[in-house]
Design an enzyme around this catalytic site. Structure first.
Site, PDB file in Angstrom:
ATOM      1  N   HIS A 152      63.556  -3.423 -79.356  1.00  0.00           N
ATOM      2  CA  HIS A 152      63.365  -3.446 -80.813  1.00  0.00           C
ATOM      3  C   HIS A 152      62.826  -2.104 -81.295  1.00  0.00           C
ATOM      4  O   HIS A 152      62.384  -1.287 -80.499  1.00  0.00           O
ATOM      5  CB  HIS A 152      62.427  -4.607 -81.188  1.00  0.00           C
ATOM      6  N   SER A 165      67.838 -10.847 -82.762  1.00  0.00           N
ATOM      7  CA  SER A 165      66.593 -10.251 -83.255  1.00  0.00           C
ATOM      8  C   SER A 165      66.775  -8.791 -83.677  1.00  0.00           C
ATOM      9  O   SER A 165      65.967  -8.276 -84.445  1.00  0.00           O
ATOM     10  CB  SER A 165      65.500 -10.353 -82.190  1.00  0.00           C
ATOM     11  N   ASP A 220      58.313  -2.783 -75.065  1.00  0.00           N
ATOM     12  CA  ASP A 220      59.547  -3.324 -75.628  1.00  0.00           C
ATOM     13  C   ASP A 220      60.429  -2.132 -76.013  1.00  0.00           C
ATOM     14  O   ASP A 220      60.137  -1.430 -76.989  1.00  0.00           O
ATOM     15  CB  ASP A 220      59.221  -4.185 -76.857  1.00  0.00           C
TER      16      ASP A 220
END
Ligand SMILES: *[C@@H]1O[C@H](CO)[C@@H](O)[C@H](O)[C@H]1NC(C)=O
Ligand SMILES: *[C@@H]1O[C@H](CO)[C@@H](O)[C@H](O)[C@H]1NC(C)=O
Ligand SMILES: *[C@@H]1O[C@H](CO)[C@@H](O)[C@H](O)[C@H]1NC(C)=O
Length: 546
Positions: free
Chosen positions: A514, A264, A511
């Site tokens: 990311h 990702s 998070d």
């Protein structure tokens, strides 16, 4: 809390016993920052200081006259910056002297010391002498926005000063103007440098103008208030990177396929690349398609695609379904790559990564060679499993890629920012509310990055595919300084934007893996752009020869 390293090496605490990872050697690694054995450099630095004071006395004066928010010595900053340059001047640097195959490239010295007339921006933020410590760092970095901003505005105000500097035009600029080959010499290490606040040229695109961004990364739309994280330029120490030019790059991509392959984080970088190039494509001639493992941006009028292919371990695993992959038990088939790799064959650019999925547990589960199903597996130490998998991957590259057609890149690990006490913010919660990079930080940061994996990847990309050059792109060191760049609570979870309640609980929901876009991955792509545009392209060469 003496064990920040323990939590760090596993994600969200998922891996029991992760503490036995590389950070058990904390003590050993805490040694003095690389300082010894530099006497000749230092001496050369002193000479260069004298030289620079003569040459650029005016600049130094103007810099020292800048107001500082606090007593970080501007003179000392100059000394540090100058002695870097002094080292460069003292040692005959290959990157300065070398040229491309066209023999046209040279490298400009650092621009952050001396604002150039063409690029009206940045002055380096003051550096300290490397003795900054956690605890002091917080106070220091939190005042830096003011400092950065004040310094950034300064060169713009002093217009008359700029006019006096014709001698600083550099040969490198001519190369750019000629348009044959952009970029920097391969020998210039783009990973060494610093973040420079540059709100005149950054961000490279606007969040609201790129309709291809997913709500995972649109941090401002998701409620983030500060946007300075979008405005940092990466300035390599020994050369300049050209600014990303969408039109130029799309011309290079004409009739080509550009493909990211990995996890990702690579998808994060894919989104960035799509936004970087999409402005060069007319509105009705671009779209994105999804099918199985693959997301494809089509630039119809260029007959070009920018694609992302999901395979988080590169080789086959039981987690290869891009939608249903939250399987606690991840099992890898370290020798099997063909099912994925057949989809990579006709790409002209291949950009690989694999890291984050390795960080949940200390040992990895590998399917036994010849094993009948996923149940038939064994546990292997992470680093050994990584070596096996990357060897399989490099073997495939070596046997299947035509180096005359396809350029291959491997992105190093994208770091996580889960332990604010490590960067001197004991009251922080993960990366939440971080608004500044670690601009003054010298030396290593103990974020839990597995540098052994870095070395393995670096070695394998260098040696394991002798037929095909693989460019190892080090994004790790620069990104470790970007604690401010993550999506934190301004993102989605299971497809939904976090609720206000969830946003108020960063300990659970932030998070810190990311990255917001525009943001840090744009710089990773600028590194790729720099490397790609530095290399001659048959089609471009033919055009410019006319
Ligand atoms: C850059 O930041 C400074 C300080 O906030 C501001 O005054 C200036 O207008 C900004 N420049 C641009 C181009 O946004
Ligand atoms: C479009 O690009 C593909 C490669 O991605 C190439 O094979 C094909 O010939 C191109 N089509 C045209 C019309 O140039
Ligand atoms: C990388 O390669 C060097 C030289 O070939 C070797 O000394 C070193 O042990 C290797 N490191 C790893 C982690 O494979």
């Amino acid at each position: 809390m003496s064990l920040p390293g323990r939590r760090k090496s596993s994600l969200a605490g998922a891996g029991g016993g992760a503490g036995a990872g590389p950070f058990d050697t904390l003590g050993a690694k805490h040694g003095a920052p690389r300082k010894g054995g530099r006497l000749p450099v230092y001496v050369a630095g002193v000479f260069f200081v004298v030289f620079v004071i003569v040459m650029y006395g005016e600049d130094i004066r103007s810099v020292t006259l800048e107001p500082f928010a606090r007593g970080v010595g501007p003179v000392r900053q100059q000394a540090v910056v100058v002695s870097d340059a002094g080292r460069a001047a003292a040692t005959p640097r290959r990157d300065v002297l070398s040229s491309s195959s066209t023999g046209k490239k040279t490298v400009a010295p650092r621009r952050d010391v001396i604002a150039s007339p063409e690029r009206p921006v940045p002055v380096a933020l003051p550096r300290d002498d490397g003795r900054e410590r956690p605890g002091h760092a917080a106070a220091k970095t939190e005042t830096a926005p003011e400092r950065a901003i004040r310094k950034v505005t300064a060169p713009k105000v002093k217009k008359p000063k700029k006019a006096k500097r014709p001698r600083r035009l550099r040969p490198a600029r001519k190369t750019v103007a000629a348009g044959v080959v952009l970029g920097s010499p391969e020998t210039c290490d783009l990973s060494k440098g610093e973040w420079v606040f540059d709100n005149a040229s950054y961000p490279l695109y606007r969040e609201e103008e790129c309709s291809f961004l997913t709500s995972q990364v649109t941090c401002m739309k998701n409620g983030r208030r500060d946007d300075n994280y979008q405005k940092w330029r990466w300035q390599p120490k020994d050369c300049d990177m050209p600014r990303f030019d969408a039109k130029v790059f799309m011309e290079r991509l004409r009739n080509k396929r550009f493909m990211f392959v990995g996890d990702s984080l690579n998808r994060n970088q894919w989104e960035s690349m799509v936004c970087l190039v999409q402005s060069a494509v007319s509105p009705d001639k671009k779209y994105v398609t999804w099918e199985d493992q693959r997301v494809v941006f089509h630039a119809w009028e260029f007959n070009a695609t920018v694609e992302f292919y999901w395979s988080p371990f590169l080789v086959e695993s039981n987690s290869d379904n891009p939608k249903i992959h939250s399987i606690p038990t991840r099992i890898i088939d370290a020798g099997a790559i063909a099912a994925h790799a057949q989809n990579w064959r006709n790409a002209d650019y291949l950009v690989f990564n694999t890291y984050i999925w390795w960080m949940n547990t200390l040992n990895m589960k590998l399917k036994r060679p010849g094993g009948r199903d996923w149940e038939d597996h064994e546990e292997v130490v992470r680093i050994e499993a990584y070596r096996k998998v990357l060897s399989t991957w490099a073997g495939w590259v070596n046997d299947n890629i035509d180096p005359a057609r396809t350029s291959v890149f491997f992105m190093s690990m994208s770091p996580l920012h889960l332990s604010p006490q490590v960067w001197g913010n004991p009251n922080g919660i993960r990366c939440a509310k971080e608004t500044m990079p670690l601009v003054n930080w010298r030396g290593p940061i103990w974020l839990g990055t597995d540098w052994d994996m870095f070395k393995v990847a670096s070695n394998i990309t260098r040696a394991a595919a002798p037929r095909v050059p693989i460019t190892f792109v080090d994004i790790t060191t620069m990104s470790e300084r970007r604690k401010d760049g993550h999506t934190s609570v301004h993102t989605i979870r299971q497809g939904q934007i976090l609720t206000p309640e969830q946003q108020a609980d960063p300990g659970t929901y932030a998070d810190c893996i990311h990255w917001c876009l525009p943001g840090v991955p744009d710089i990773w792509n600028s590194l790729l752009y720099t490397r790609i545009m530095s290399r001659p392209d048959a089609a471009t060469a033919a055009l410019t020869a006319r």
